[in-house]
Design an enzyme around this catalytic site. Structure first.
Site, PDB file in Angstrom:
ATOM      1  N   THR A  14      30.986  -4.574 -26.427  1.00 41.90           N
ATOM      2  CA  THR A  14      29.882  -5.111 -25.617  1.00 41.90           C
ATOM      3  C   THR A  14      29.870  -4.435 -24.248  1.00 41.90           C
ATOM      4  OG1 THR A  14      30.099  -7.230 -26.694  1.00 41.90           O
ATOM      5  CG2 THR A  14      28.934  -7.243 -24.621  1.00 41.90           C
ATOM      6  N   SER A  38      33.692  -2.870 -33.432  1.00 43.00           N
ATOM      7  CA  SER A  38      32.559  -3.796 -33.414  1.00 43.00           C
ATOM      8  C   SER A  38      32.248  -4.398 -34.770  1.00 43.00           C
ATOM      9  CB  SER A  38      31.327  -3.047 -32.872  1.00 43.00           C
ATOM     10  OG  SER A  38      30.290  -3.958 -32.610  1.00 43.00           O
ATOM     11  N   ASN A  41      34.400 -10.252 -36.824  1.00 36.91           N
ATOM     12  CA  ASN A  41      35.613 -10.966 -37.283  1.00 36.91           C
ATOM     13  C   ASN A  41      35.317 -12.415 -37.648  1.00 36.91           C
ATOM     14  OD1 ASN A  41      35.263 -10.781 -34.547  1.00 36.91           O
ATOM     15  ND2 ASN A  41      37.345 -10.147 -34.104  1.00 36.91           N
ATOM     16  N   CYS A  42      34.287 -12.988 -37.018  1.00 37.60           N
ATOM     17  CA  CYS A  42      33.955 -14.391 -37.328  1.00 37.60           C
ATOM     18  C   CYS A  42      33.456 -14.546 -38.761  1.00 37.60           C
ATOM     19  CB  CYS A  42      32.901 -14.907 -36.354  1.00 37.60           C
ATOM     20  SG  CYS A  42      33.340 -14.588 -34.639  1.00 37.60           S
ATOM     21  N   TYR A 279      40.173  -3.827 -15.050  1.00 39.97           N
ATOM     22  CA  TYR A 279      39.451  -5.066 -15.363  1.00 39.97           C
ATOM     23  C   TYR A 279      39.872  -5.527 -16.764  1.00 39.97           C
ATOM     24  CZ  TYR A 279      36.716  -3.383 -11.460  1.00 39.97           C
ATOM     25  OH  TYR A 279      36.331  -2.942 -10.210  1.00 39.97           O
TER      26      TYR A 279
HETATM   27  P1  FAD Z   1      38.968  -8.515 -30.392  1.00 36.87           P
HETATM   28  O1  FAD Z   1      37.594  -8.710 -30.842  1.00 36.87           O
HETATM   29  O2  FAD Z   1      40.050  -9.031 -31.240  1.00 36.87           O
HETATM   30  O3  FAD Z   1      39.184  -6.985 -30.149  1.00 36.87           O
HETATM   31  C1  FAD Z   1      40.404  -6.488 -29.644  1.00 36.87           C
HETATM   32  C2  FAD Z   1      40.617  -5.095 -30.211  1.00 36.87           C
HETATM   33  O4  FAD Z   1      41.555  -4.441 -29.415  1.00 36.87           O
HETATM   34  C3  FAD Z   1      41.207  -5.125 -31.614  1.00 36.87           C
HETATM   35  O5  FAD Z   1      40.361  -4.468 -32.511  1.00 36.87           O
HETATM   36  C4  FAD Z   1      42.534  -4.429 -31.469  1.00 36.87           C
HETATM   37  O6  FAD Z   1      42.849  -3.606 -32.567  1.00 36.87           O
HETATM   38  C5  FAD Z   1      42.323  -3.588 -30.242  1.00 36.87           C
HETATM   39  N1  FAD Z   1      43.557  -3.262 -29.535  1.00 36.87           N
HETATM   40  C6  FAD Z   1      44.552  -4.113 -29.181  1.00 36.87           C
HETATM   41  N2  FAD Z   1      45.532  -3.449 -28.537  1.00 36.87           N
HETATM   42  C7  FAD Z   1      45.141  -2.146 -28.490  1.00 36.87           C
HETATM   43  C8  FAD Z   1      45.728  -0.993 -27.959  1.00 36.87           C
HETATM   44  N3  FAD Z   1      46.888  -1.015 -27.327  1.00 36.87           N
HETATM   45  N4  FAD Z   1      45.070   0.160 -28.094  1.00 36.87           N
HETATM   46  C9  FAD Z   1      43.885   0.222 -28.722  1.00 36.87           C
HETATM   47  N5  FAD Z   1      43.288  -0.828 -29.247  1.00 36.87           N
HETATM   48  C10 FAD Z   1      43.908  -2.019 -29.123  1.00 36.87           C
HETATM   49  N6  FAD Z   1      35.129 -16.846 -32.312  1.00 36.87           N
HETATM   50  C11 FAD Z   1      34.046 -17.632 -32.200  1.00 36.87           C
HETATM   51  O7  FAD Z   1      33.563 -17.854 -31.105  1.00 36.87           O
HETATM   52  N7  FAD Z   1      33.471 -18.166 -33.322  1.00 36.87           N
HETATM   53  C12 FAD Z   1      33.953 -17.930 -34.554  1.00 36.87           C
HETATM   54  O8  FAD Z   1      33.400 -18.414 -35.546  1.00 36.87           O
HETATM   55  C13 FAD Z   1      35.092 -17.119 -34.696  1.00 36.87           C
HETATM   56  N8  FAD Z   1      35.602 -16.882 -35.915  1.00 36.87           N
HETATM   57  C14 FAD Z   1      36.676 -16.034 -36.022  1.00 36.87           C
HETATM   58  C15 FAD Z   1      37.188 -15.764 -37.281  1.00 36.87           C
HETATM   59  C16 FAD Z   1      38.263 -14.920 -37.420  1.00 36.87           C
HETATM   60  C17 FAD Z   1      38.823 -14.650 -38.766  1.00 36.87           C
HETATM   61  C18 FAD Z   1      38.820 -14.294 -36.278  1.00 36.87           C
HETATM   62  C19 FAD Z   1      39.936 -13.337 -36.433  1.00 36.87           C
HETATM   63  C20 FAD Z   1      38.336 -14.566 -35.020  1.00 36.87           C
HETATM   64  C21 FAD Z   1      37.255 -15.431 -34.882  1.00 36.87           C
HETATM   65  N9  FAD Z   1      36.743 -15.757 -33.629  1.00 36.87           N
HETATM   66  C22 FAD Z   1      35.661 -16.577 -33.522  1.00 36.87           C
HETATM   67  C23 FAD Z   1      37.381 -15.256 -32.406  1.00 36.87           C
HETATM   68  C24 FAD Z   1      36.697 -14.044 -31.880  1.00 36.87           C
HETATM   69  O9  FAD Z   1      36.522 -13.125 -32.884  1.00 36.87           O
HETATM   70  C25 FAD Z   1      37.510 -13.481 -30.746  1.00 36.87           C
HETATM   71  O10 FAD Z   1      37.614 -14.445 -29.739  1.00 36.87           O
HETATM   72  C26 FAD Z   1      36.867 -12.252 -30.160  1.00 36.87           C
HETATM   73  O11 FAD Z   1      36.772 -11.269 -31.132  1.00 36.87           O
HETATM   74  C27 FAD Z   1      37.691 -11.755 -28.993  1.00 36.87           C
HETATM   75  O12 FAD Z   1      37.182 -10.563 -28.528  1.00 36.87           O
HETATM   76  P2  FAD Z   1      38.138  -9.486 -27.849  1.00 36.87           P
HETATM   77  O13 FAD Z   1      37.309  -8.310 -27.544  1.00 36.87           O
HETATM   78  O14 FAD Z   1      38.879 -10.107 -26.765  1.00 36.87           O
HETATM   79  O15 FAD Z   1      39.204  -9.146 -28.963  1.00 36.87           O
END
Ligand code: FAD
Length: 852
Positions: A14, A38, A41-42, A279
């Site tokens: 995003t 992208s 996961n939900c 950030y």
């Molecule tokens: P993520 O989307 O997890 O992305 C983080 C990324 O960083 C990962 O792909 C990881 O591989 C990468 N990464 C980590 N460390 C490194 C590194 N050192 N170098 C390179 N890459 C790295 N939320 C809701 O609000 N509603 C829902 O219905 C819901 N259902 C879900 C169902 C499931 C099965 C899961 C797993 C999650 C769900 N969630 C839901 C939660 C939601 O998906 C997460 O809160 C959201 O994706 C968080 O976004 P993020 O960018 O912080 O992390």
């Protein structure tokens, strides 16, 4: 200007996309250690459950599309292994080649998300154990199911992902056990709301093991055995670990960035970490809880996406001097769990209590049952809404459980909270209405009305567990007042409750003691509220309405209901197994064609509507005819089986529909009538045989020692044969139940002169009873007691104790008590208070009824 982003899913992707939309010239590189960016996961649990069929639908962007559309350089299989804030460079490991290289940045965004917790338990690396977090995990689980066709799955952890997995594994045909260490699933809601989910999960065949910890895993006999700390073992073919998540903040920690208590990266409102060029967004940061201002972790997609957008706006330079701020989160969430949806916003009551706040002082709660849309429009279902608020009307949190319309109500409340609205705003909120969507008073408006009523002192609630505590103590100064109709009481009533239907309450106020706590209850809470208002305006100062009504109260005892239901099904249905679904269908089609069956649609009707309608419909039918009823009221399926038993009808079958229940009732209990015989024969099914009732009831009218002795000897004999016995004490028989002087202690009961005289003249307790014949001024009675002792016959007091220990239902007739001026507190412990209707209900389930 160069911005590097670590993590390419919700927050990272995003940020990258919005940044490009705001700034065409910036160099943007995203590093993602996985193979996909992208993705949804939900949606992963639903792909496992085959609800989402197309795997590609989950993959929202590819590196190529990001390059083509956004000119963003996305590097997958690239793990960032170090951050050097002073030099403003990061180290990246190419996971395909093993090569490590460096990139410098002007701005660095950490969007590394979180990872599922995997505790170091013995056997945790077993091949049958999976976690679900990303596409790789999903593919592994999907592949395992395809190859091994597991039949039994154990899900460990009752958070939202665990619950979604339980449902989806059940959907693909597995027998599911869910183990949760806490006494409830879905931690963001309070226990009573979670109980609604527990009930529904158990109804759907999930084996729910609450309050149990897992201590390890062993493999053997072609299964994995999940060991519980209680010593139990659960055999399984597949295990899903869903024990919560922890932030991926190690990189940040090693780089010297400031972390919070729960290891979330500390950021300010601009999402800036403790380093001015770094950030962070998403699951990896700690945020401010908007209700109490405390730091918390909210690992949800909504906040991650919003933070990404805010950060991109600020980094783009487009909004100079108009920077956006991320203020914090209310943790608004919604989840589908089998037939129900559960949603929450803000703080729950457990959290308020843990912060040392006191109910009815620092915060107030309400719990209401409302329809998802107008009850008369098909398909309405019940919403149970709990609201927490302060004496000033500030909303602290809300929780909703229901089959429909949960999301829009929680969103309305969340929006009100976000805009600093209060319960008074909920009340005034002008919400769209037409019968298929809502009611003229939307559940959210209703929550506002009830909250205001509470703060104005117009109503006080008592919770289901507080009523249970009073019942356990023996209802000394309390009357549990059932204001429902007779027909509903036949289906279910709270033990020891006194019955005055709402319509008769004004005329019968004299039956109630103003010095006592009166707890009116009805099915959902509307009639009991009206009853409370009548009482309060007629001098009853201590009135508390049962929160949620009987429907909710029963759900809180769902284990008992489900046991009773399955017992009833086994008992009542005899050979019902012979009636399979196809046969029932054939039968109903047959009967429909002959216009002999009646179909009653009670969908949308709230209790007591369905039972009333069934009662009316059966009145018009002949013995042996079958009635088909569908209803969405949650309590209906439980109520109707008890109601059928008590009214001499036969519940043939109860089946769950997508939203609600379908029940088949045959009028009467005859084994086979000519009519049903013919129909069943035609449909190729065996007749349902009804087991004869086996219980015993007695009216103990006499207060004579010999007669009372005989009644208890018979009662104890019947319980020894495994029969349920009800002894209904009326008029002189009530004296048996009176406490003797010693047990009564200094009990002072306010009575009129006549009542005092009655009390004085009548024997006080079992030890004061006399023989009906040959009493001879007490000599005969004393001799009888002596002979009984000599011949080892138990005394009446011992027989009464045995009866109580054996579960004999001792019921005091409330009408006689009133006439004779006997109060509940004068009676021995364990006595229920009830009217004739309750006794007749029990008598209808008995094959022996004695009048002594
Ligand atoms: P993520 O989307 O997890 O992305 C983080 C990324 O960083 C990962 O792909 C990881 O591989 C990468 N990464 C980590 N460390 C490194 C590194 N050192 N170098 C390179 N890459 C790295 N939320 C809701 O609000 N509603 C829902 O219905 C819901 N259902 C879900 C169902 C499931 C099965 C899961 C797993 C999650 C769900 N969630 C839901 C939660 C939601 O998906 C997460 O809160 C959201 O994706 C968080 O976004 P993020 O960018 O912080 O992390």
């Amino acid at each position: 200007m160069r911005t590097l982003i670590i993590g390419g899913v919700a927050g990272g992707a995003t940020t990258a996309a919005r940044l490009r939309r705001m700034n065409e010239n910036m160099e943007i590189i995203v590093f993602e250690r996985g193979d996909y960016i992208s993705y949804a996961n939900c949606g992963l649990p639903y792909y496992i459950g085959d609800v989402i069929k197309d795997r590609e639908a989950l993959l929202l962007q590819t590196p190529k599309a990001m390059k083509d559309k956004f000119n963003v350089d996305v590097r997958i299989s690239s793990e960032v292994v170090a951050i050097h804030p002073q030099k403003q460079i990061i180290e990246i490991k190419n996971l395909s080649t093993g090569e490590i290289y460096e990139e410098n940045y002007d701005n660095l965004v950490i969007a590394t998300g979180s990872s599922p917790i995997k505790p170091p338990l013995p056997g945790i690396d077993n091949q049958r154990i999976f976690s679900l977090w990303n596409v790789k995990d999903t593919d592994a689980i999907k592949e395992y199911i395809k190859e091994k066709a597991p039949k039994r799955a154990t899900v460990i952890g009752g958070g939202f992902i665990g619950l979604e997995m339980a449902e989806n594994l059940h959907t693909v045909g597995m027998e599911v056990t869910l183990i949760e260490l806490q006494s409830q699933v879905m931690a963001p809601v309070d226990m009573e709301m979670a109980n609604l989910l527990h009930e529904n999960m158990v109804e759907n065949g999930v084996k729910l093991l609450l309050g149990k910890g897992v201590s390890g895993f062993t493999e053997g006999n072609n299964e994995i055995r999940v060991q519980l700390s209680t010593g139990e073992e659960i055999g399984s073919d597949l295990v899903i670990l869903s024990l919560g998540v922890r932030p991926n903040s190690k990189l940040a920690e090693e780089a010297g960035l400031k972390l919070g208590e729960r290891k979330g990266i500390v950021v300010d409102e601009m999402l800036q970490t403790s380093d001015p060029h770094i950030y962070a967004v998403g699951d990896v940061i700690e945020v401010t809880g908007l209700v109490d201002g405390k730091k918390t972790m909210i690992p949800l997609a909504g906040p991650a996406n919003k933070q990404g957008r805010i950060l991109a706006d600020n980094l783009s330079g487009h909004f100079k001097n108009r920077e956006r701020a991320y203020k914090g989160s209310f943790g608004t969430a919604v989840v589908k769990v089998f037939d129900l949806n559960v949603a929450s916003v803000g703080l729950n009551e457990k959290q308020l209590i843990s912060q040392g706040l006191e109910k009815n002082k620092d915060y107030y709660t309400l719990l209401i049952n409302q329809k998802s849309h107008a009850g008369y429009y098909p398909g309405a279902t019940t919403l149970t809404l709990k609201l927490l608020f302060t004496s000033e009307g500030r909303i602290l949190g809300a929780q909703i459980v229901g089959a429909d319309g949960v999301d829009k109500r929680i969103d309305t409340i969340a929006t009100t909270m976000r805009l600093n609205g209060s319960i008074y705003d909920l009340k005034e909120m002008e919400l769209s209405y037409a019968p298929p969507f809502s009611s003229a008073k939307d559940p959210v408006n209703m929550a506002g009305f009830v909250a205001e009523n509470i703060l104005e002192g117009l109503i006080k609630f008592i919770e289901w567990n507080e009523v249970d505590e009073l019942l356990l103590k023996g209802l000394r100064d309390t009357v549990i007042l059932d204001v429902r109709e007779d027909v509903e009481r036949l289906a279910y009533s709270i033990p020891a409750s006194y019955h005055i239907p709402l319509g008769q309450l004004r005329k019968r106020l004299g039956e109630l003691d103003k010095s006592k706590l009166i707890i009116p209850y009805c099915a959902v809470g509307v009639r009991s509220y009206n009853a409370a208002r009548i009482l309060m305006q007629n001098g009853f100062s201590n009135v508390a309405t049962l929160s949620g009504g009987t429907g909710f109260y029963r759900s809180m005892h769902y284990e008992k209901n489900i046991d009773e239901q399955s017992d009833a099904t086994e008992e009542n249905m005899g050979n019902i197994n012979a009636i399979n679904e196809e046969n029932i269908e054939n039968m109903s089609l047959d009967i429909m064609a002959n216009r002999a069956i009646k179909v009653v649609d009670c969908c949308g009707l709230q209790c007591p509507g369905p039972i009333m309608k069934v009662n009316e419909a059966l009145k018009q039918m002949h013995d042996g005819e079958v009635l088909q009823v569908c209803a969405t009221d949650r309590g209906f399926a439980t109520d109707v089986s008890a109601w059928c038993r008590r009214t001499g009808n036969t519940m043939l079958k109860s089946e769950k529909l997508e939203k609600g229940y379908q029940v088949y009732i045959r009028k009467g209990t005859e084994n086979i009538t000519n009519y049903s015989d013919a129909i069943e024969e035609q449909a190729g099914i065996r007749a349902v045989t009804q087991e004869l009732p086996q219980n015993k009831t007695m009216v103990v009218f006499s207060g004579d020692l010999d007669k009372v002795l005989a009644s208890f000897i018979i009662a104890n004999g019947a319980t020894a044969m495994g029969r349920q016995v009800t002894m209904f004490f009326t008029f002189w028989g009530l004296n048996v139940l009176r406490k003797d002087k010693k047990a009564a202690g200094g009990l002072v009961v306010k009575k009129s002169l006549i009542e005092k005289m009655f009390g004085f003249m009548m024997p006080q307790g079992s030890s004061k009873l006399k023989l009906s014949k040959m009493n001879m001024g007490g000599m005969g009675t004393a001799m009888m007691k002596m002979v009984m002792k000599k011949k080892n016959v138990d005394s009446l007091e011992v027989l009464i104790k045995q009866a109580r220990d054996n579960g004999v239902k001792l019921v005091a007739c409330t009408m006689s008590m009133d006439i004779m001026g006997i109060r509940a507190e004068e009676l021995i412990d364990g006595v229920e208070l009830a009217g004739v209707a309750s006794y007749l209900g029990d008598a209808e389930e008995s094959n022996v009824n004695l009048f002594i």
